[in-house]
Motif scaffolding. Structure first.
Motif, mmCIF file in Angstrom:
data_model
loop_
_atom_site.group_PDB
_atom_site.id
_atom_site.type_symbol
_atom_site.label_atom_id
_atom_site.label_comp_id
_atom_site.label_asym_id
_atom_site.label_seq_id
_atom_site.Cartn_x
_atom_site.Cartn_y
_atom_site.Cartn_z
ATOM 1 N N MET B 1 0.831 -1.197 0.000
ATOM 2 C CA MET B 1 0.000 0.000 0.000
ATOM 3 C C MET B 1 0.868 1.251 0.000
ATOM 4 O O MET B 1 1.991 1.240 0.473
ATOM 5 C CB MET B 1 -0.921 0.014 1.216
ATOM 6 N N LYS B 2 0.334 2.320 -0.570
ATOM 7 C CA LYS B 2 1.088 3.575 -0.630
ATOM 8 C C LYS B 2 0.960 4.359 0.667
ATOM 9 O O LYS B 2 -0.102 4.403 1.269
ATOM 10 C CB LYS B 2 0.560 4.419 -1.790
ATOM 11 N N GLU B 4 0.888 7.528 1.253
ATOM 12 C CA GLU B 4 -0.009 8.688 1.314
ATOM 13 C C GLU B 4 -1.465 8.314 1.561
ATOM 14 O O GLU B 4 -2.291 9.160 1.894
ATOM 15 C CB GLU B 4 0.116 9.547 0.048
ATOM 16 N N LEU B 5 -1.768 7.020 1.410
ATOM 17 C CA LEU B 5 -3.167 6.628 1.612
ATOM 18 C C LEU B 5 -3.502 6.326 3.076
ATOM 19 O O LEU B 5 -4.627 5.976 3.402
ATOM 20 C CB LEU B 5 -3.515 5.430 0.733
ATOM 21 N N ASP B 7 -3.733 8.452 5.389
ATOM 22 C CA ASP B 7 -4.655 9.482 5.857
ATOM 23 C C ASP B 7 -6.119 9.079 5.797
ATOM 24 O O ASP B 7 -6.916 9.520 6.593
ATOM 25 C CB ASP B 7 -4.500 10.759 4.992
ATOM 26 N N GLU B 29 6.120 1.915 -1.439
ATOM 27 C CA GLU B 29 5.056 0.955 -1.142
ATOM 28 C C GLU B 29 5.400 0.214 0.144
ATOM 29 O O GLU B 29 6.494 -0.351 0.257
ATOM 30 C CB GLU B 29 4.947 -0.093 -2.263
ATOM 31 N N ILE B 50 -0.900 -5.675 1.587
ATOM 32 C CA ILE B 50 -2.336 -5.571 1.858
ATOM 33 C C ILE B 50 -2.603 -5.443 3.363
ATOM 34 O O ILE B 50 -2.281 -6.351 4.126
ATOM 35 C CB ILE B 50 -3.102 -6.824 1.344
ATOM 36 N N PRO B 51 -3.189 -4.324 3.800
ATOM 37 C CA PRO B 51 -3.531 -4.215 5.213
ATOM 38 C C PRO B 51 -4.754 -5.080 5.549
ATOM 39 O O PRO B 51 -5.730 -5.051 4.809
ATOM 40 C CB PRO B 51 -3.887 -2.727 5.388
#
Lengths: 276, 57
Positions: B1-2, B4-5, B7, B29, B50-51
């Motif tokens: 996952m990136k 910046e996401l 937030d 990533e 993947i969270p």
């Protein structure tokens, strides 16, 4: 059937589909006769050839009731959340619409589906799509963080639909919209279908009546609720479906009875807006 | 996952912010690590990018 059991059955059912590519609501592989491929099904529910060719192979499991209208409305730069993203088909189409400045996040509670979606994202080289293992009743997204919520034939599987819409409302930005396609009922189903786990996983017995569905959306706070399209859920898709076969075999449902059910089950596309 | 996401993520249960602990990162990533809820202290692992944000209760 208690709620916990249903959730487990739904998750197991879709895990099986993710790994074996067998069928559920609309079949990826037919059990007999002329096959209804995922592509055939997807065309029937409104996706174009162009859209079908655009996504990586394996992303389209042919499970949805179709949500092309929602996808058509997406604009560059929008943040999109897909509830029950499966192998990622709608996410990838959405990603093409929102472009590099936009983002698409898919949430699914089945690890096997998330795995398969991630592989498909890699295959397709998508940089603006991400997947989260999560529940649509307990969205892991912050308040007012999303422009558009899409969902394709998934909310019917939830045992707490009010909570799904409450959560959708919470995560949408003011003025944001939800555009979902789903299976609803025009009449209550007979008990022998309603109580079947197979029918639940097959998107039939978890469906609620249309008026109740729309009222639930309203009660979560949405306004400008519009049913943009309503179509009879095609019986061939149901009849070619392993879940439907199980119902027929185990419960002595005749083809005629199944025909009667068809007229009670419709696929709708609904749009609703969160107050600015 | 990136990164910046982060937030837009929150705890699926109490909706509070999450703290990120990165174990493995590649080109911005996050591949392995975990999220911990600042309020209820529940941890959510990140594996293969993947969270896992399924509720724990």
């Amino acid at each position: 059937m208690d709620k916990k059991n249903i959730k487990k059955n739904v998750r197991d059912g879709y895990a099986k589909i993710a790994t074996q590519k067998t069928s559920c609501c609309g079949s990826a592989k037919s059990c007999n006769g002329a096959p209804h491929t995922a592509i055939d099904i997807s065309k029937r529910v409104g996706y174009t050839d162009e859209e079908l060719n655009m996504v990586p192979q394996g992303a389209n499991l042919g499970l949805g009731c179709g949500n092309p209208t929602a996808l058509a409305s997406l604009k560059k730069g929008e943040m999109v959340l897909d509830l029950g993203s499966g192998a990622g088909f709608d996410c990838f189409l959405a990603a093409n619409k929102v472009g590099n400045t936009g983002k698409v996040i898919g949430v699914d509670m089945t690890p096997e589906m998330i795995d398969s979606a991630r592989e498909n994202a890699e295959k397709g080289g998508y940089k603006n799509v991400e997947f989260r293992l999560g529940e649509i009743e307990n969205l892991p997204a912050a308040d007012e963080s999303v422009d558009v919520i899409i969902s394709n034939c998934v909310i019917n599987l939830s045992t707490d639909k009010k909570r799904v819409f409450d959560e959708a409302y919470r995560v949408l930005k003011p003025g944001g919209r939800i555009m979902v396609s789903d299976i609803v009922l025009l009449k209550e189903l007979p008990d022998h279908i309603k109580n079947s786990v197979a029918a639940y996983v097959g998107c039939i017995s978890g469906a609620i009546k249309k008026d109740v569905y729309l009222k639930t959306i309203k009660e979560s706070g949405f306004h400008d609720i519009q049913v943009m399209e309503e179509t009879v859920f095609p019986l061939e898709l149901m009849a070619n479906d392993s879940a439907a076969h199980e119902i027929i075999d185990k419960m002595n449902v005749t083809t005629q009875k199944l025909k009667n059910i068809e007229n009670m089950v419709v696929s709708i596309k609904v749009k609703a807006v969160k107050t600015k | 996952m990136k990164k910046e996401l982060i937030d837009i993520l929150c705890c699926p249960t109490c909706k509070n912010n999450l703290t990120l602990q990165t174990e493995k990162e590649e080109n911005g990533e996050i591949l392995t690590g975990k999220f911990t809820c600042k309020k209820c202290k529940v941890s959510y692992p990140i594996e293969d990018g993947i969270p896992d944000l399924l509720p724990r209760t």
